[in-house]
Design a protein around this motif. Structure first.
Motif, PDB file in Angstrom:
ATOM      1  N   ASP A  80      33.296  45.292  30.272  1.00  0.00           N
ATOM      2  CA  ASP A  80      34.749  45.394  30.077  1.00  0.00           C
ATOM      3  C   ASP A  80      35.536  45.350  31.387  1.00  0.00           C
ATOM      4  O   ASP A  80      36.760  45.262  31.373  1.00  0.00           O
ATOM      5  CB  ASP A  80      35.083  46.692  29.330  1.00  0.00           C
ATOM      6  N   ILE A  81      34.849  45.411  32.521  1.00  0.00           N
ATOM      7  CA  ILE A  81      35.526  45.438  33.815  1.00  0.00           C
ATOM      8  C   ILE A  81      36.011  44.025  34.163  1.00  0.00           C
ATOM      9  O   ILE A  81      35.271  43.061  34.054  1.00  0.00           O
ATOM     10  CB  ILE A  81      34.576  45.960  34.912  1.00  0.00           C
ATOM     11  N   LYS A  82      37.260  43.931  34.583  1.00  0.00           N
ATOM     12  CA  LYS A  82      37.824  42.638  34.983  1.00  0.00           C
ATOM     13  C   LYS A  82      37.258  42.223  36.337  1.00  0.00           C
ATOM     14  O   LYS A  82      37.028  43.057  37.212  1.00  0.00           O
ATOM     15  CB  LYS A  82      39.349  42.728  35.111  1.00  0.00           C
ATOM     16  N   ILE A  83      37.041  40.924  36.505  1.00  0.00           N
ATOM     17  CA  ILE A  83      36.508  40.386  37.761  1.00  0.00           C
ATOM     18  C   ILE A  83      37.435  39.282  38.275  1.00  0.00           C
ATOM     19  O   ILE A  83      37.709  38.319  37.567  1.00  0.00           O
ATOM     20  CB  ILE A  83      35.095  39.787  37.558  1.00  0.00           C
ATOM     21  N   LEU A  84      37.891  39.460  39.515  1.00  0.00           N
ATOM     22  CA  LEU A  84      38.648  38.415  40.199  1.00  0.00           C
ATOM     23  C   LEU A  84      37.796  37.951  41.372  1.00  0.00           C
ATOM     24  O   LEU A  84      37.547  38.702  42.306  1.00  0.00           O
ATOM     25  CB  LEU A  84      39.999  38.953  40.700  1.00  0.00           C
ATOM     26  N   MET A  85      37.289  36.723  41.272  1.00  0.00           N
ATOM     27  CA  MET A  85      36.432  36.189  42.328  1.00  0.00           C
ATOM     28  C   MET A  85      37.271  35.561  43.429  1.00  0.00           C
ATOM     29  O   MET A  85      38.325  34.976  43.164  1.00  0.00           O
ATOM     30  CB  MET A  85      35.454  35.166  41.755  1.00  0.00           C
TER      31      MET A  85
END
Length: 126
Positions: A80-85
């Motif tokens: 559920d954790i958002k990831i911004l690469m």
């Protein structure tokens, strides 16, 4: 903060100058944040902290951002954790690979702080 939950962000970035800029931005935006500079330590820190968002560099020592992203998406407790690469090699192929592995967003370095702030807000508040 009037009862509003403070968002937490984990910065996974090995370049100190970029990490300092991100630290400044996260502080100014009022996010609780921490940093890990090594890919090998990232998943353990993500599990311990369970942040709302991970700002994830692609090129890291020991384990790549792609591997970390994939590991998060395969773990039901982290999914559920958002990831911004973030990557210095902002090609369309890099972006497709990151998004295919489950990243929620992709930003090329060097980035404009306004662009990064808008992406972080989109992911945390959207």
């Amino acid at each position: 903060m009037d009862g509003v939950k403070q968002h937490s962000v984990l910065v996974v970035e090995d370049e100190d100058n970029i990490a300092l800029a991100l630290d400044y931005l996260m502080t100014r935006e009022g996010y609780a944040h921490d940093r890990v500079a090594n890919g090998g330590e990232a998943l353990a820190r993500i599990r311990a902290m369970h942040p709302d968002l991970v700002l994830l560099d692609v090129m890291l020592p020991e384990m790549s951002g792609y591997e970390i992203c994939q590991g998060m998406r395969l773990d039901p407790e982290l999914a559920d954790i958002k990831i911004l690469m973030m990557t210095a090699r902002g090609s369309a192929i890099e972006r497709k690979k990151g998004l295919a592995l489950g990243a929620d967003g992709f930003i090329s370095k060097p980035f404009e702080l306004t662009e990064l702030r808008a992406e972080v807000r989109r992911l945390l508040e959207g």
